[in-house]
Motif scaffolding. Structure first.
Motif, PDB file in Angstrom:
ATOM      1  N   UNK A   1      -5.181  -6.084  -8.153  1.00  0.00           N
ATOM      2  CA  UNK A   1      -4.087  -6.355  -7.232  1.00  0.00           C
ATOM      3  C   UNK A   1      -3.627  -7.802  -7.339  1.00  0.00           C
ATOM      4  N   UNK A   2      -2.333  -7.998  -7.591  1.00  0.00           N
ATOM      5  CA  UNK A   2      -1.770  -9.341  -7.479  1.00  0.00           C
ATOM      6  C   UNK A   2      -1.691  -9.752  -6.012  1.00  0.00           C
ATOM      7  N   UNK A   3      -1.510  -8.754  -5.149  1.00  0.00           N
ATOM      8  CA  UNK A   3      -1.447  -9.001  -3.713  1.00  0.00           C
ATOM      9  C   UNK A   3      -2.873  -9.168  -3.199  1.00  0.00           C
ATOM     10  N   UNK A   4      -3.355 -10.404  -3.120  1.00  0.00           N
ATOM     11  CA  UNK A   4      -4.743 -10.663  -2.763  1.00  0.00           C
ATOM     12  C   UNK A   4      -5.039 -10.382  -1.293  1.00  0.00           C
TER      13      UNK A   4
ATOM     14  N   UNK B   1      -0.058   3.610 -10.754  1.00  0.00           N
ATOM     15  CA  UNK B   1       1.353   3.949 -10.901  1.00  0.00           C
ATOM     16  C   UNK B   1       2.076   3.893  -9.566  1.00  0.00           C
ATOM     17  N   UNK B   2       1.325   3.684  -8.483  1.00  0.00           N
ATOM     18  CA  UNK B   2       1.916   3.595  -7.154  1.00  0.00           C
ATOM     19  C   UNK B   2       1.846   2.174  -6.608  1.00  0.00           C
ATOM     20  N   UNK B   3       0.650   1.709  -6.206  1.00  0.00           N
ATOM     21  CA  UNK B   3       0.539   0.428  -5.513  1.00  0.00           C
ATOM     22  C   UNK B   3       0.853  -0.777  -6.398  1.00  0.00           C
ATOM     23  N   UNK B   4       0.440  -0.723  -7.653  1.00  0.00           N
ATOM     24  CA  UNK B   4       0.707  -1.869  -8.524  1.00  0.00           C
ATOM     25  C   UNK B   4       2.196  -1.984  -8.843  1.00  0.00           C
TER      26      UNK B   4
ATOM     27  N   UNK C   1       0.851  -1.186   0.000  1.00  0.00           N
ATOM     28  CA  UNK C   1       0.000   0.000   0.000  1.00  0.00           C
ATOM     29  C   UNK C   1       0.886   1.235   0.000  1.00  0.00           C
ATOM     30  N   UNK C   2       0.501   2.269  -0.755  1.00  0.00           N
ATOM     31  CA  UNK C   2       1.286   3.508  -0.812  1.00  0.00           C
ATOM     32  C   UNK C   2       0.453   4.568  -1.510  1.00  0.00           C
ATOM     33  N   UNK C   3       1.014   5.767  -1.638  1.00  0.00           N
ATOM     34  CA  UNK C   3       0.346   6.849  -2.347  1.00  0.00           C
ATOM     35  C   UNK C   3       1.343   7.517  -3.285  1.00  0.00           C
ATOM     36  N   UNK C   4       0.940   7.726  -4.533  1.00  0.00           N
ATOM     37  CA  UNK C   4       1.844   8.232  -5.556  1.00  0.00           C
ATOM     38  C   UNK C   4       2.339   9.645  -5.339  1.00  0.00           C
ATOM     39  N   UNK C   5       1.776  10.359  -4.359  1.00  0.00           N
ATOM     40  CA  UNK C   5       2.234  11.718  -4.075  1.00  0.00           C
ATOM     41  C   UNK C   5       3.563  11.758  -3.350  1.00  0.00           C
ATOM     42  N   UNK C   6       4.035  10.589  -2.865  1.00  0.00           N
ATOM     43  CA  UNK C   6       5.291  10.577  -2.119  1.00  0.00           C
ATOM     44  C   UNK C   6       5.907   9.183  -2.156  1.00  0.00           C
TER      45      UNK C   6
END
Length: 383
Positions: free
Chosen positions: A284-287, A233-236, A204-209
């Motif tokens: 999500x590949x991460x199920x 463009x962030x979590x995947x 999990x993350x956010x593309x702003x940082x």
């Protein structure tokens, strides 16, 4: 039928309470990063995709220019994504002597099969291909930064030999209901992000940082196989790197690393943003995160169903109110601890009263993220 429904409702609540307790414990155990005395020396390329950001560009450039990190150790690459306002003109007018700035135009050619979904990823990829930095840092054009932002990221990167770094994001605090609601909702997401990355529970993350090694980006073949998804463009990307380097993905907990961004200006923009975020859930590949999201969604649906049932059976009203109180008591300590870190604790007085609104938006955004469409930067994306 009703006893079975109540049993499921209760069980969802129990599992949810255990999940929040897990996140809370992980958040508290995640240590705050202390900068070492040794000055970092990695060369950084800051990549920003900008579309119709004329009102933010000057403040963005000033915030980047004010970084304490040595000017010879970072460059800024801004890719203009077909802006229809004065974004490009303002970028061209910048005095390039103050910091290393490259401005690029996104090509008009985007593969037909990817259409609109490719634009932001293509812009970031274009920036990375033009980058000289060993470490890529991505953010958004409406963001502002602490003066120690890049210095903190660089030091953390070198200390931990990281391949991917998720870092903290918050909203500018406005006095409106919409701003307060978004800030509290986002604090919850940030706490979950930090806890899940620290425990390697799910990606999990956010593309702003974000920060990641340029070499790691190429090792996982960049956005290939996820470039047809409008978001991600962030979590995947994070999960692609996590699969290759599971012990080298981190969350950077440090106040100087916080990026501040603008909240959505209207309820319509807010819902379109959240629908966009929800739209990538089935990719999500991460199920593990899929099951977490499903649990949260089903719990909120149970609240709605219970509220509807209370029109025919007033006993349900009491049960729903009791479980709603339980939900507040479960979440409040966790969100409050995150709010303290972000300096937003004063907003917690609104937290209990915004629960019904949060339940409603979660249901709507989750449903439309799967079956609806949304607007993003003047473009309409259909599922």
């Amino acid at each position: 039928m009703m006893p079975l429904f109540f049993f499921l409702f209760f069980m969802f609540m129990v599992v949810y309470a255990m999940l929040i307790a897990y996140y809370h414990k992980a958040w508290n155990r995640l240590p705050e990063f202390a900068l070492p005395e040794k000055q970092a020396s990695v060369f950084i390329s800051v990549i920003i995709s900008a579309r119709n950001e004329e009102k933010n560009i000057n403040a963005l450039l000033q915030s980047l220019q004010d970084q304490q990190y040595p000017k010879e150790l970072y460059e800024v690459i801004i890719i203009n994504d077909h802006s229809t306002d004065n974004t490009w003109s303002l970028l061209q007018a910048y005095n390039g002597e103050l910091m290393q700035l490259k401005t690029l135009q996104l090509s008009d050619h985007v593969e037909e099969r990817n259409a609109i979904a490719s634009y932001k990823k293509k812009a970031i990829e274009t920036g990375i291909n033009a980058a000289a930095g060993e470490l890529i840092v991505t953010t958004d054009a409406d963001c502002r930064f602490d003066a120690g932002w890049l210095q903190t990221i660089a030091s953390f990167y070198e200390t931990n030999e990281a391949k991917f770094i998720a870092a903290p994001v918050t909203y500018y605090n406005r006095s409106s209901l919409l701003s307060i609601f978004q800030t509290l909702d986002f604090l919850t997401l940030q706490g979950i992000t930090a806890a899940s990355v620290y425990k390697r529970f799910h990606s999990m993350c956010n593309g702003a940082n974000l920060a990641y090694e340029r070499s790691a980006f190429y090792e996982v073949d960049g956005f290939n196989n996820i470039d047809h998804i409008a978001s991600g463009d962030d979590m995947l990307l994070m999960h692609k790197i996590f699969k290759l380097y599971p012990e080298k993905v981190f969350y950077l907990k440090n106040r100087h690393a916080i990026v501040t961004t603008e909240p959505a200006a209207s309820w319509k923009q807010f819902f379109h943003q959240r629908i966009r975020w929800a739209s990538k859930a089935d990719h999500y590949d991460d199920k593990r995160i899929f099951w977490v999201l499903l649990l949260v969604y089903l719990l909120n649906v149970c609240f709605l169903a219970g509220a509807i049932a209370s029109f025919w059976n007033h006993t349900w009203m009491m049960l729903v109110l009791l479980l709603l109180l339980a939900k507040v008591l479960i979440e409040f300590p966790f969100v409050n601890s995150v709010a303290i870190f972000f300096g937003q604790q004063r907003l917690m007085k609104y937290f209990p009263f915004l629960q019904p609104l949060h339940i409603g938006y979660t249901i709507i955004a989750g449903w439309l993220g799967k079956f609806g469409k949304y607007e993003w930067k003047g473009r309409t994306i259909k599922k």
